[in-house]
Design a protein around this motif. Sequence first.
Motif, PDB file in Angstrom:
ATOM      1  N   ASN A  38      -0.900 -10.847   4.451  1.00 51.57           N
ATOM      2  CA  ASN A  38      -1.005 -10.054   5.671  1.00 51.57           C
ATOM      3  C   ASN A  38       0.352  -9.572   6.172  1.00 51.57           C
ATOM      4  O   ASN A  38       0.425  -8.581   6.890  1.00 51.57           O
ATOM      5  CB  ASN A  38      -1.715 -10.837   6.774  1.00 51.57           C
ATOM      6  CG  ASN A  38      -3.193 -10.984   6.507  1.00 51.57           C
ATOM      7  OD1 ASN A  38      -3.796 -10.169   5.817  1.00 51.57           O
ATOM      8  ND2 ASN A  38      -3.785 -12.031   7.032  1.00 51.57           N
ATOM      9  N   MET A  39       1.424 -10.263   5.816  1.00 53.65           N
ATOM     10  CA  MET A  39       2.768  -9.871   6.240  1.00 53.65           C
ATOM     11  C   MET A  39       3.419  -8.888   5.260  1.00 53.65           C
ATOM     12  O   MET A  39       4.571  -8.515   5.418  1.00 53.65           O
ATOM     13  CB  MET A  39       3.649 -11.110   6.401  1.00 53.65           C
ATOM     14  CG  MET A  39       3.213 -11.983   7.559  1.00 53.65           C
ATOM     15  SD  MET A  39       4.081 -13.564   7.700  1.00 53.65           S
ATOM     16  CE  MET A  39       5.767 -13.128   7.494  1.00 53.65           C
ATOM     17  N   THR A  40       2.679  -8.462   4.276  1.00 58.42           N
ATOM     18  CA  THR A  40       3.194  -7.536   3.269  1.00 58.42           C
ATOM     19  C   THR A  40       3.657  -6.235   3.908  1.00 58.42           C
ATOM     20  O   THR A  40       2.982  -5.671   4.752  1.00 58.42           O
ATOM     21  CB  THR A  40       2.094  -7.237   2.223  1.00 58.42           C
ATOM     22  OG1 THR A  40       1.765  -8.455   1.563  1.00 58.42           O
ATOM     23  CG2 THR A  40       2.550  -6.216   1.214  1.00 58.42           C
ATOM     24  N   GLN A  41       4.825  -5.766   3.481  1.00 64.39           N
ATOM     25  CA  GLN A  41       5.376  -4.509   3.982  1.00 64.39           C
ATOM     26  C   GLN A  41       5.442  -3.443   2.895  1.00 64.39           C
ATOM     27  O   GLN A  41       5.671  -2.278   3.182  1.00 64.39           O
ATOM     28  CB  GLN A  41       6.770  -4.749   4.567  1.00 64.39           C
ATOM     29  CG  GLN A  41       6.715  -5.650   5.786  1.00 64.39           C
ATOM     30  CD  GLN A  41       8.086  -6.098   6.230  1.00 64.39           C
ATOM     31  OE1 GLN A  41       8.860  -6.604   5.441  1.00 64.39           O
ATOM     32  NE2 GLN A  41       8.372  -5.912   7.504  1.00 64.39           N
ATOM     33  N   GLU A  60      -1.449   2.230   7.081  1.00 59.64           N
ATOM     34  CA  GLU A  60      -2.830   2.573   6.725  1.00 59.64           C
ATOM     35  C   GLU A  60      -3.143   2.160   5.289  1.00 59.64           C
ATOM     36  O   GLU A  60      -4.201   1.593   5.016  1.00 59.64           O
ATOM     37  CB  GLU A  60      -3.081   4.076   6.896  1.00 59.64           C
ATOM     38  CG  GLU A  60      -3.021   4.564   8.322  1.00 59.64           C
ATOM     39  CD  GLU A  60      -1.597   4.771   8.836  1.00 59.64           C
ATOM     40  OE1 GLU A  60      -0.663   4.957   8.013  1.00 59.64           O
ATOM     41  OE2 GLU A  60      -1.396   4.715  10.056  1.00 59.64           O
ATOM     42  N   GLU A  61      -2.216   2.443   4.365  1.00 62.18           N
ATOM     43  CA  GLU A  61      -2.424   2.067   2.954  1.00 62.18           C
ATOM     44  C   GLU A  61      -2.506   0.555   2.804  1.00 62.18           C
ATOM     45  O   GLU A  61      -3.376   0.036   2.101  1.00 62.18           O
ATOM     46  CB  GLU A  61      -1.271   2.591   2.090  1.00 62.18           C
ATOM     47  CG  GLU A  61      -1.213   4.076   1.902  1.00 62.18           C
ATOM     48  CD  GLU A  61       0.032   4.519   1.166  1.00 62.18           C
ATOM     49  OE1 GLU A  61      -0.086   5.449   0.344  1.00 62.18           O
ATOM     50  OE2 GLU A  61       1.120   3.947   1.388  1.00 62.18           O
ATOM     51  N   LEU A  62      -1.583  -0.158   3.456  1.00 54.96           N
ATOM     52  CA  LEU A  62      -1.544  -1.611   3.332  1.00 54.96           C
ATOM     53  C   LEU A  62      -2.773  -2.260   3.958  1.00 54.96           C
ATOM     54  O   LEU A  62      -3.351  -3.190   3.391  1.00 54.96           O
ATOM     55  CB  LEU A  62      -0.265  -2.164   3.959  1.00 54.96           C
ATOM     56  CG  LEU A  62       1.034  -1.744   3.256  1.00 54.96           C
ATOM     57  CD1 LEU A  62       2.242  -2.194   4.062  1.00 54.96           C
ATOM     58  CD2 LEU A  62       1.093  -2.269   1.837  1.00 54.96           C
ATOM     59  N   ALA A  64      -5.761  -0.894   4.337  1.00 55.69           N
ATOM     60  CA  ALA A  64      -6.909  -0.589   3.469  1.00 55.69           C
ATOM     61  C   ALA A  64      -6.902  -1.486   2.236  1.00 55.69           C
ATOM     62  O   ALA A  64      -7.938  -2.007   1.821  1.00 55.69           O
ATOM     63  CB  ALA A  64      -6.891   0.881   3.067  1.00 55.69           C
ATOM     64  N   LEU A  65      -5.736  -1.677   1.662  1.00 53.57           N
ATOM     65  CA  LEU A  65      -5.614  -2.515   0.475  1.00 53.57           C
ATOM     66  C   LEU A  65      -5.980  -3.963   0.787  1.00 53.57           C
ATOM     67  O   LEU A  65      -6.773  -4.580   0.080  1.00 53.57           O
ATOM     68  CB  LEU A  65      -4.185  -2.439  -0.052  1.00 53.57           C
ATOM     69  CG  LEU A  65      -3.865  -3.393  -1.173  1.00 53.57           C
ATOM     70  CD1 LEU A  65      -3.300  -2.652  -2.356  1.00 53.57           C
ATOM     71  CD2 LEU A  65      -2.890  -4.434  -0.692  1.00 53.57           C
ATOM     72  N   LEU A  66      -5.439  -4.519   1.866  1.00 53.69           N
ATOM     73  CA  LEU A  66      -5.709  -5.913   2.200  1.00 53.69           C
ATOM     74  C   LEU A  66      -7.173  -6.125   2.565  1.00 53.69           C
ATOM     75  O   LEU A  66      -7.760  -7.151   2.212  1.00 53.69           O
ATOM     76  CB  LEU A  66      -4.786  -6.373   3.324  1.00 53.69           C
ATOM     77  CG  LEU A  66      -3.308  -6.466   2.919  1.00 53.69           C
ATOM     78  CD1 LEU A  66      -2.432  -6.754   4.132  1.00 53.69           C
ATOM     79  CD2 LEU A  66      -3.089  -7.500   1.835  1.00 53.69           C
ATOM     80  N   ASP A  67      -7.775  -5.161   3.242  1.00 51.02           N
ATOM     81  CA  ASP A  67      -9.211  -5.257   3.535  1.00 51.02           C
ATOM     82  C   ASP A  67     -10.023  -5.205   2.247  1.00 51.02           C
ATOM     83  O   ASP A  67     -11.008  -5.919   2.085  1.00 51.02           O
ATOM     84  CB  ASP A  67      -9.658  -4.131   4.467  1.00 51.02           C
ATOM     85  CG  ASP A  67      -9.134  -4.301   5.883  1.00 51.02           C
ATOM     86  OD1 ASP A  67      -8.719  -5.422   6.238  1.00 51.02           O
ATOM     87  OD2 ASP A  67      -9.136  -3.303   6.631  1.00 51.02           O
ATOM     88  N   GLY A  68      -9.587  -4.347   1.312  1.00 49.90           N
ATOM     89  CA  GLY A  68     -10.294  -4.181   0.046  1.00 49.90           C
ATOM     90  C   GLY A  68     -10.184  -5.366  -0.885  1.00 49.90           C
ATOM     91  O   GLY A  68     -10.992  -5.526  -1.802  1.00 49.90           O
TER      92      GLY A  68
END
Length: 146
Positions: A38-41, A60-62, A64-68
């Motif tokens: 979740n802390m990914t930048q 937005e990209e991050l 979407a990716l973490l949710d996916g």
Amino acid sequence: MKNIRSGLVVLLTLLLLGGCTMVCNIAGPTGAEQEVLNMTQEVLVLDPEGKLVRTLTTDEELDALLDGLRLEDWTLAQLPQGAVSEGTIVFRQLETLKLGQRWEDRSMVEAARLTVYDQGAYGVLLCGGVSLCFGLPEGVYEQFWE
């Protein structure tokens, strides 16, 4: 019996040595692993040869990716012999500010690495120096290598 014992040894080792760096349960990554992700930048998507396919940096990209990734649907698994790597996802974040270091002198460091195998059926997550194999839910693989 040997697999169960090995699994328990791994879990106990994670709990004893990992401290707040790494916590997991048999349902999938939780606690500190999710916190790291979740802390990914920045996320680097690499092909099986290690070549950069794409970089994700916007919120937005991050998000979407973490949710996916659907971490709640991951299950602890054993990587089958002969599994073929499909690529790697590298999760990066700014290094921790050290005493005397200027804010702008920090660089991106790897926080976690997920190597995906067999068309996304399995993933090996390396986080906090500990490597665990998970069965991944359907659809996780496709969002990285479209």
